[in-house]
Design a protein around this motif. Structure first.
Motif, short mmCIF file in Angstrom:
data_model
loop_
_atom_site.label_atom_id
_atom_site.label_comp_id
_atom_site.label_asym_id
_atom_site.label_seq_id
_atom_site.Cartn_x
_atom_site.Cartn_y
_atom_site.Cartn_z
N ALA A 188 0.41 -1.74 0.11
CA ALA A 188 -0.19 0.34 0.15
C ALA A 188 0.69 1.20 0.04
CB ALA A 188 -1.07 -0.32 0.69
N PRO A 189 0.73 2.58 -0.72
CA PRO A 189 1.61 3.69 -0.64
C PRO A 189 0.94 4.23 0.05
CG PRO A 189 -0.65 3.47 -2.61
CD PRO A 189 -0.44 2.26 -2.20
N VAL A 190 0.16 4.26 0.52
CA VAL A 190 -0.30 5.14 2.28
C VAL A 190 -1.03 4.27 3.00
CG1 VAL A 190 -0.87 6.78 0.53
CG2 VAL A 190 -2.80 5.89 1.39
N LEU A 191 -0.79 4.57 4.54
CA LEU A 191 -1.58 3.90 5.49
C LEU A 191 -0.62 2.62 5.64
CD1 LEU A 191 -5.37 6.29 5.18
CD2 LEU A 191 -2.50 6.50 6.84
N ALA A 192 0.43 1.77 5.20
CA ALA A 192 0.44 0.82 5.25
C ALA A 192 -0.06 0.47 7.02
CB ALA A 192 1.35 0.48 4.54
N GLY A 193 0.33 0.84 7.84
CA GLY A 193 0.20 0.19 9.08
C GLY A 193 -0.90 -0.20 9.73
N LEU A 194 -1.53 0.04 8.98
CA LEU A 194 -2.91 0.08 9.32
C LEU A 194 -3.76 -1.58 8.78
CD1 LEU A 194 -5.31 3.57 8.77
CD2 LEU A 194 -4.94 2.43 10.64
N PRO A 195 -4.23 -2.29 9.59
CA PRO A 195 -4.88 -3.67 8.61
C PRO A 195 -5.82 -3.25 7.78
CG PRO A 195 -4.87 -3.13 11.61
CD PRO A 195 -4.73 -1.84 10.63
N SER A 196 -5.90 -4.56 6.84
CA SER A 196 -7.11 -4.51 6.06
C SER A 196 -8.30 -4.27 6.02
CB SER A 196 -6.53 -5.46 4.90
OG SER A 196 -7.03 -6.11 3.31
N GLY A 197 -8.28 -3.23 5.00
CA GLY A 197 -10.37 -3.39 5.67
C GLY A 197 -10.43 -2.82 6.79
N TRP A 198 -9.71 -2.39 7.51
CA TRP A 198 -10.19 -1.83 8.82
C TRP A 198 -10.86 -0.83 9.05
CZ3 TRP A 198 -8.98 2.93 11.37
CH2 TRP A 198 -9.64 3.01 12.70
#
Length: 680
Positions: free
Chosen positions: A471-481
């Motif tokens: 992911a180019p942005v917010l890669a630290g957030l879990p998928s689909g959160w």
């Protein structure tokens, strides 16, 4: 002395010969078809010569083309491997007439054993016990019998016949298959022994008159009369081993044998044994003999071909036990139907060595990651050999390595082999040539039905981790959160028995907040549905690995994705999945009752006509692929509505072979392919 050797073969046996040549300092030449241009054995040879074409008849079976390749590459010797021209006396004579060293027995010995009918008569005079044999089918009154090809081996051109009405078709079919594999369609018939064991003796002779037995092997576990599991030494009753060795040496001495050969016997339940055939070449299963004797049989072949005496004059001592399995691209659940495709990953853990005598695990492989398995040659990918202090230790080591192997992209018989090695019958050495016919339980996949949902969940969570990693942005957030939880993520897969639907939701910490899986599976061969067990939590997820906790027990999964294909290897077995598109495009559906080609091949013969009424199980047409005939049978009673492919036509996987109108909407299905020897 041999300085540059041409290997007149392909695949793993070519790599095997090349390996010993490298160890001895002998230069090498490979010959290859167009389909094999990028094969490992071609890259490993010092020189390579193209044989234009793909089919064996236009490449590896062309004597003139191979001799021309030897001349052009400056070879001074030829090793035939096994199969193809390895037991062709004319080829052996042509090699020596061309002034080259032939790494094999004299042409006259090959000719003597190549005509199996004449060989039986010759060896019977030498005191070797024989089964009743017929060359005239009209003389046969007692059944069952076995139809066999007079030339070649490897199970090609063999048919069991239990009824006189089936004999003519079995003889004709066996002849066609033998002609395609060996260039000689001659067949004969011998009495079939129920519950017989296939045992054989490795013999070796030199030009100075020495002939020795190097030990024995049991090769009883077979499918389509082709060996799948081989072991040395053979578990034998008291007193049989010595008599087997004596009979094998007598057979070799009767024809003035020189080089490596194998004398094969059928061992009856009462301890009597009968000569089957003598293979005048190196056998596929020679590594198990190497493992227990420490000898390099290819090295001995080269030494004998150079005129040196054998370095031993008696049967060598045997140490430990060795078991070999043939890993093949085929589907045991579909009658051992051959499989094709790209081998995206081929990894077997714990291998101690390749192509040479090795303690522990040995791998002789014809493929690597990225190899393409086509329709032109047989289905064997590799041989895996385990040596142990005892038979039980060797079986456990071999089964464990196979179970943990990553074999992605092509269907294989891996699960069958593991189940055979772990079966109580095999542990008790209760084996014979009908082992697979009696033990249908070994056909079940290793991954149990309740393991499929866990594997699918692991695949979905690995893909979610891969998306976040890229992911180019917010890669630290879990998928689909989401701040406000809504619908869970949805991923759908095509599994081996139908669609699998995975729903999951991750919280902000990446923990699994909710999950569910609905999977179509098979239980005892019947359609069923399976779901996740309770108490599943996510321990860790990466693009290529997922760890799940199931009721306090951690399960580690390895995940490999190639396009839409997802391969999951877990503690209970492996799953091959295909991710389905979220919004599938509409496409043309085959007509109801269509029979689809299960693999690429050629329609050899069409046995019915449009408008003909057929019954379930009737023979519709014969498909030829991977050097075997595959009869295609009617799945239900009905009328033949279409036969779109004429005899001689080539088809790809999924092509419509026939349409049978059963009077109901049965939909399209893979063709019913019967790979038993009697196509009726």
């Amino acid at each position: 002395m041999i300085t540059r050797l041409l290997v007149a073969n392909r695949g793993e046996i070519a790599r095997r010969v090349l390996a010993t040549c490298r160890a001895l300092g002998v230069e090498t030449v490979a010959v290859h078809s167009d389909a094999d241009a990028d094969a490992p054995f071609v890259a490993e040879a010092d020189r390579a010569v193209r044989l234009p074409g793909n089919a064996p008849g236009e490449t590896y079976l062309r004597v003139g083309a191979i001799l021309d390749a030897a001349r052009r590459a400056g070879a001074d010797a030829v090793h035939p491997g096994y199969g193809f021209l390895a037991e062709n006396a004319e080829f052996a004579a042509a090699v020596t007439d061309a002034g080259l060293t032939w790494v094999g027995p004299p042409a006259k010995a090959i000719a003597a054993m190549g005509d199996k009918v004449a060989a039986k008569a010759l060896l019977a005079d030498a005191g070797v016990p024989m089964l009743p044999t017929w060359t005239d089918a009209d003389e046969i009154t007692d059944f069952p019998v076995l139809v066999k090809a007079s030339a070649g081996g490897g199970g090609r051109g063999m048919r069991i016949v239990r009824d006189a009405a089936d004999l003519a078709e079995a003889v004709a079919s066996a002849g066609r298959e033998a002609a395609g594999a060996f260039g000689d369609g001659t067949v004969f018939v011998e009495r079939y022994v129920e519950r017989g064991r296939h045992v054989e003796v490795q013999v070796f002779g030199d030009a100075h008159g020495t002939i020795v037995a190097l030990g024995d092997r049991d090769c009883s576990i077979q499918r389509r009369h082709q060996k799948l599991v081989e072991e040395a030494p053979a578990p034998l009753p008291d007193g049989v081993r010595e008599r087997l060795h004596e009979a094998a040496v007598a057979a070799a001495r009767a024809v003035g044998y020189v080089g490596a050969g194998t004398v094969e016997f059928l061992l009856a339940p009462d301890g009597a044994f009968f000569f089957l055939e003598m293979n005048t070449r190196l056998q596929v299963e020679h590594p198990v003999t190497e493992a227990v004797t420490g000898l390099d049989l290819v090295r001995l072949q080269l030494l004998v071909a150079e005129g040196h005496p054998l370095p031993l004059t008696a049967t060598p001592p045997v140490t430990g036990h060795a078991i070999e399995v043939r890993l093949c691209a085929e589907d045991p659940a579909q009658g051992h139907r051959p499989a094709t495709g790209t081998l995206h990953r081929f990894a077997i853990p714990g291998v101690a060595g390749e192509f040479a005598p090795t303690r522990g695990l040995r791998l002789d492989s014809g493929v690597v990651d990225g190899s393409v398995v086509g329709v032109h040659y047989d289905s064997m990918l590799a041989k895996l050999v385990a040596w142990g202090e005892t038979r039980a230790e060797a079986a456990r080591l071999l089964a464990g390595a196979l179970a943990r192997a990553e074999l992605h992209g092509v269907t294989t018989n891996r699960d069958l082999l593991v189940r055979v090695l772990r079966s109580p019958a095999f542990a008790a050495a209760d084996v014979d040539t009908g082992f697979l016919d009696r033990h249908h339980e070994v056909l079940a996949p290793l991954l149990p039905p309740d393991g499929v949902p866990l594997a699918a969940l692991a695949a979905a969570l690995a893909q979610a981790a891969a998306r976040r990693a890229s992911a180019p942005v917010l890669a630290g957030l879990p998928s689909g959160w989401r701040n406000v939880p809504s619908s869970p993520q949805l991923t759908r897969y095509a599994g081996p028995h139908g669609e699998i639907e995975v729903r999951y939701r991750l919280d902000r910490s990446g923990a699994l907040a909710e999950s569910s899986v609905s999977a179509q599976v098979a239980v005892d061969g019947a359609p069923a549905e399976s779901s996740l067990p309770p108490d599943v939590t996510l321990v860790a997820a990466a693009p290529d690995a997922v760890t799940l906790d199931v009721a306090g027990v951690r399960h580690a999964y390895r995940v490999h994705r190639v396009g839409s294909s997802v391969f999951v290897d877990g503690p209970d077995g492996a799953a091959s999945l295909a991710e389905l598109p979220r919004f599938p495009l509409p496409g043309a559906e085959p007509a109801a009752g269509s029979l689809l080609a299960p693999l690429p091949g050629t329609v050899a013969r069409v046995h019915v006509a449009v408008g003909q009424r057929v019954a379930a199980g009737d023979l519709l047409l014969t498909l030829e692929a991977m050097k075997l005939e595959h009869p295609v049978l009617a799945p239900a009673d009905g009328v033949v509505a279409e036969l779109p492919v004429p005899a001689g036509g080539q088809v790809d996987t999924g092509a419509v072979l026939a349409v049978v109108d059963a009077g109901t909407d049965t939909g399209a299905a893979p063709a019913v392919v019967n790979t038993e020897e009697d196509p009726r």
